[in-house]
Motif scaffolding. Structure first.
Motif, PDB file in Angstrom:
ATOM      1  N   GLU A   6       0.829  -1.195   0.000  1.00  0.00           N
ATOM      2  CA  GLU A   6       0.000   0.000   0.000  1.00  0.00           C
ATOM      3  C   GLU A   6       0.873   1.259   0.000  1.00  0.00           C
ATOM      4  O   GLU A   6       1.995   1.247   0.508  1.00  0.00           O
ATOM      5  CB  GLU A   6      -0.909   0.048   1.233  1.00  0.00           C
ATOM      6  N   ARG A  19      -5.735   9.567  -2.008  1.00  0.00           N
ATOM      7  CA  ARG A  19      -5.879   8.404  -2.880  1.00  0.00           C
ATOM      8  C   ARG A  19      -4.872   7.351  -2.464  1.00  0.00           C
ATOM      9  O   ARG A  19      -3.652   7.591  -2.553  1.00  0.00           O
ATOM     10  CB  ARG A  19      -5.657   8.780  -4.338  1.00  0.00           C
ATOM     11  N   SER A  21      -3.121   3.615  -2.926  1.00  0.00           N
ATOM     12  CA  SER A  21      -2.822   2.650  -3.969  1.00  0.00           C
ATOM     13  C   SER A  21      -2.395   1.338  -3.342  1.00  0.00           C
ATOM     14  O   SER A  21      -1.767   1.315  -2.282  1.00  0.00           O
ATOM     15  CB  SER A  21      -1.687   3.165  -4.863  1.00  0.00           C
ATOM     16  N   CYS A  22      -2.732   0.257  -4.024  1.00  0.00           N
ATOM     17  CA  CYS A  22      -2.330  -1.081  -3.610  1.00  0.00           C
ATOM     18  C   CYS A  22      -1.691  -1.738  -4.829  1.00  0.00           C
ATOM     19  O   CYS A  22      -2.390  -2.026  -5.816  1.00  0.00           O
ATOM     20  CB  CYS A  22      -3.527  -1.879  -3.129  1.00  0.00           C
ATOM     21  N   ALA A  23      -0.378  -1.921  -4.774  1.00  0.00           N
ATOM     22  CA  ALA A  23       0.347  -2.544  -5.877  1.00  0.00           C
ATOM     23  C   ALA A  23       0.510  -4.023  -5.592  1.00  0.00           C
ATOM     24  O   ALA A  23       0.921  -4.415  -4.494  1.00  0.00           O
ATOM     25  CB  ALA A  23       1.710  -1.885  -6.038  1.00  0.00           C
ATOM     26  N   ARG A  71      -9.903  -0.617  -9.898  1.00  0.00           N
ATOM     27  CA  ARG A  71      -8.732  -1.454 -10.164  1.00  0.00           C
ATOM     28  C   ARG A  71      -8.280  -1.269 -11.595  1.00  0.00           C
ATOM     29  O   ARG A  71      -9.080  -0.959 -12.491  1.00  0.00           O
ATOM     30  CB  ARG A  71      -9.044  -2.921  -9.867  1.00  0.00           C
ATOM     31  N   ALA A  77      -2.977  -3.085 -10.002  1.00  0.00           N
ATOM     32  CA  ALA A  77      -3.162  -2.099  -8.943  1.00  0.00           C
ATOM     33  C   ALA A  77      -4.633  -1.913  -8.620  1.00  0.00           C
ATOM     34  O   ALA A  77      -5.512  -2.077  -9.476  1.00  0.00           O
ATOM     35  CB  ALA A  77      -2.562  -0.758  -9.356  1.00  0.00           C
ATOM     36  N   TYR A  79      -7.063   0.950  -6.291  1.00  0.00           N
ATOM     37  CA  TYR A  79      -7.017   2.290  -5.714  1.00  0.00           C
ATOM     38  C   TYR A  79      -8.220   2.521  -4.806  1.00  0.00           C
ATOM     39  O   TYR A  79      -9.291   1.937  -4.999  1.00  0.00           O
ATOM     40  CB  TYR A  79      -7.011   3.336  -6.825  1.00  0.00           C
TER      41      TYR A  79
END
Length: 123
Positions: A6, A19, A21-23, A71, A77, A79
């Motif tokens: 994250e 915002r 993000s999740c990579a 997504r 990713a 979001y």
């Protein structure tokens, strides 16, 4: 196997936006439902939102209308756009992944977790 990282947390004033993000790593990311959870000090981890592999979205009542999950499978990713933030949104936010087409609204339903990112909303 999926690894999640994250980013995007921080300090913001009430009414502001962030915002997250999740990579994700892993070739089959598009086959996973991905959820966001949060945990405030002294409280249990709670569901925030989830996006299915096909793009369906579900939200906790407390964030509905303010948060948007999305997504991008090409970028592996997910979001979480958070608007109209309130002090009660302050927590560590985690993304989590669940293989398959069904969704879950509690932490035991997710096998993979990120390390979390802190969100602090000042009044």
């Amino acid at each position: 196997q999926v690894q999640l990282v994250e980013s995007g947390g921080g300090l913001v004033q009430a009414g502001g936006s962030l915002r997250l993000s999740c990579a994700a790593s892993g070739r089959t990311f598009s086959s996973y439902a991905v959820g966001w959870f949060r945990q405030a000090p002294g409280k249990e981890r709670e569901f925030v939102a989830v996006v299915t592999w096909s793009g369906g979205t579900y939200y906790a009542d407390s964030v509905k209308g303010r948060f948007t999950i999305s997504r991008d499978n090409a970028k592996n990713a997910v979001y979480l756009q958070m608007n109209s933030l309130k002090p009660e949104d302050t927590a560590v936010y985690f993304c989590a992944a669940r293989y398959g087409g069904s969704v879950a609204y509690t932490p035991p339903g997710y096998a993979y977790w990120g390390q979390g990112t802190q969100v602090t909303v000042s009044s």
